[in-house]
Design a protein around this motif. Sequence first.
Motif, PDB file in Angstrom:
ATOM      1  N   GLY A   1     -35.048  41.082  -6.352  1.00 30.34           N
ATOM      2  CA  GLY A   1     -34.323  41.377  -7.587  1.00 30.34           C
ATOM      3  C   GLY A   1     -32.830  41.165  -7.453  1.00 30.34           C
ATOM      4  O   GLY A   1     -32.311  40.873  -6.369  1.00 30.34           O
ATOM      5  N   CYS A   2     -32.131  41.337  -8.591  1.00 33.41           N
ATOM      6  CA  CYS A   2     -30.680  41.138  -8.627  1.00 33.41           C
ATOM      7  C   CYS A   2     -29.961  42.346  -8.035  1.00 33.41           C
ATOM      8  O   CYS A   2     -28.803  42.255  -7.650  1.00 33.41           O
ATOM      9  CB  CYS A   2     -30.231  40.923 -10.068  1.00 33.41           C
ATOM     10  N   GLY A   3     -30.628  43.501  -8.009  1.00 33.72           N
ATOM     11  CA  GLY A   3     -30.012  44.707  -7.472  1.00 33.72           C
ATOM     12  C   GLY A   3     -29.188  45.487  -8.483  1.00 33.72           C
ATOM     13  O   GLY A   3     -28.714  46.579  -8.181  1.00 33.72           O
ATOM     14  N   GLU A   4     -29.010  44.926  -9.688  1.00 39.74           N
ATOM     15  CA  GLU A   4     -28.102  45.575 -10.645  1.00 39.74           C
ATOM     16  C   GLU A   4     -28.729  45.962 -11.976  1.00 39.74           C
ATOM     17  O   GLU A   4     -28.200  46.812 -12.686  1.00 39.74           O
ATOM     18  CB  GLU A   4     -26.900  44.651 -10.908  1.00 39.74           C
ATOM     19  N   CYS A   5     -29.824  45.326 -12.347  1.00 43.89           N
ATOM     20  CA  CYS A   5     -30.433  45.620 -13.658  1.00 43.89           C
ATOM     21  C   CYS A   5     -31.134  46.982 -13.593  1.00 43.89           C
ATOM     22  O   CYS A   5     -31.319  47.530 -12.507  1.00 43.89           O
ATOM     23  CB  CYS A   5     -31.404  44.506 -14.037  1.00 43.89           C
TER      24      CYS A   5
ATOM     25  N   CYS B   1     -34.084  47.049 -11.124  1.00 34.25           N
ATOM     26  CA  CYS B   1     -33.674  47.047  -9.718  1.00 34.25           C
ATOM     27  C   CYS B   1     -33.033  48.373  -9.330  1.00 34.25           C
ATOM     28  O   CYS B   1     -33.309  48.909  -8.251  1.00 34.25           O
ATOM     29  CB  CYS B   1     -32.695  45.903  -9.460  1.00 34.25           C
TER      30      CYS B   1
ATOM     31  N   CYS C   1     -37.520  42.608 -12.542  1.00 31.61           N
ATOM     32  CA  CYS C   1     -36.132  42.170 -12.701  1.00 31.61           C
ATOM     33  C   CYS C   1     -36.145  40.839 -13.456  1.00 31.61           C
ATOM     34  O   CYS C   1     -36.839  39.908 -13.048  1.00 31.61           O
ATOM     35  CB  CYS C   1     -35.487  41.982 -11.325  1.00 31.61           C
TER      36      CYS C   1
HETATM   37 ZN   LIG Z   1     -32.629  43.113 -11.257  1.00 27.52          ZN
END
Ligand SMILES: [Zn+2]
Length: 273
Positions: free
Chosen positions: A32-36, A39, A47
């Motif tokens: 994943g992006c880690g920010e949405c 995530c 994600c």
């Molecule tokens: Zn994400």
Amino acid sequence: MHFEGVPGHEFVGVALDGPLAGRRVVGEINAGCGECPACRGGDPRHCPTRTVLGILGRPGAFAEELSLPTGNLLPVPEGISDELAVFTEPLAAALAVLEAVPLTPSTRVGVAGDGRLGILVAHALASAGKEVVVFGRHPERQALLPRGCELVPGVLEADSPPRRPEWEVLVEATGSAAVLARALELVRPRGTLVLKTTVEEASTLPLAPLVVNEIRLVGSRCGRFAPALELLASDPPPLEKMIDHRFPLEEAPGALEVAGRQGCLKVLIEVSG
Ligand SMILES: [Zn+2]
């Protein structure tokens, strides 16, 4: 996904760097992006900008090396052989059925399909205490199913006689869109049809039975790896029996050809060094 590049998303290997360097690992395939919101909630499976190992925007496991975020990796407990550990990903996908639909002790569950995914789903359900009926085509695969699980052939064919709609939950894992309508006929009113099959071509399904019988249709994709590793460590199903062939990486094209043959369940590609 129109993916081009190195395929392969079921693997066990040794981490080359990061906190698990030197250890045997498996890796969840959605990065994943880690920010949405998904995530940040700790689950990158949905994600919207994820990459997926060997499937979407990320080179896969049929190679000497691959890369995944550190957070995707899980160490493989000592007692789990490589031959079992490579099943972590598809077993996790099978266990995701338990996440998708609540099962009570009295829920009657059936599985459509006796291919690799159907067999894994049967083991996943058996781990939850279910005695499952599998509708398939290969009576000899009874030996690959969990104890107490019955394989019933000849139910999903186009010319099979109609059966009573007696299943509260039916997991469709045939790999073929053609049998969806037949699978739907087996689900009892207010029951649930869980779809595991992903096929490229569009398929048609009569929707009236869904409305008239108030049937729920639930999609299910990837599962988390921790429960799969836990099952492989505590009460491992004999999944190695599904391995038909092994090839060195240099012969990967031949391995893919064999894996695509009718009746072949699982082929391993071994990366030396
Ligand atoms: Zn994400």
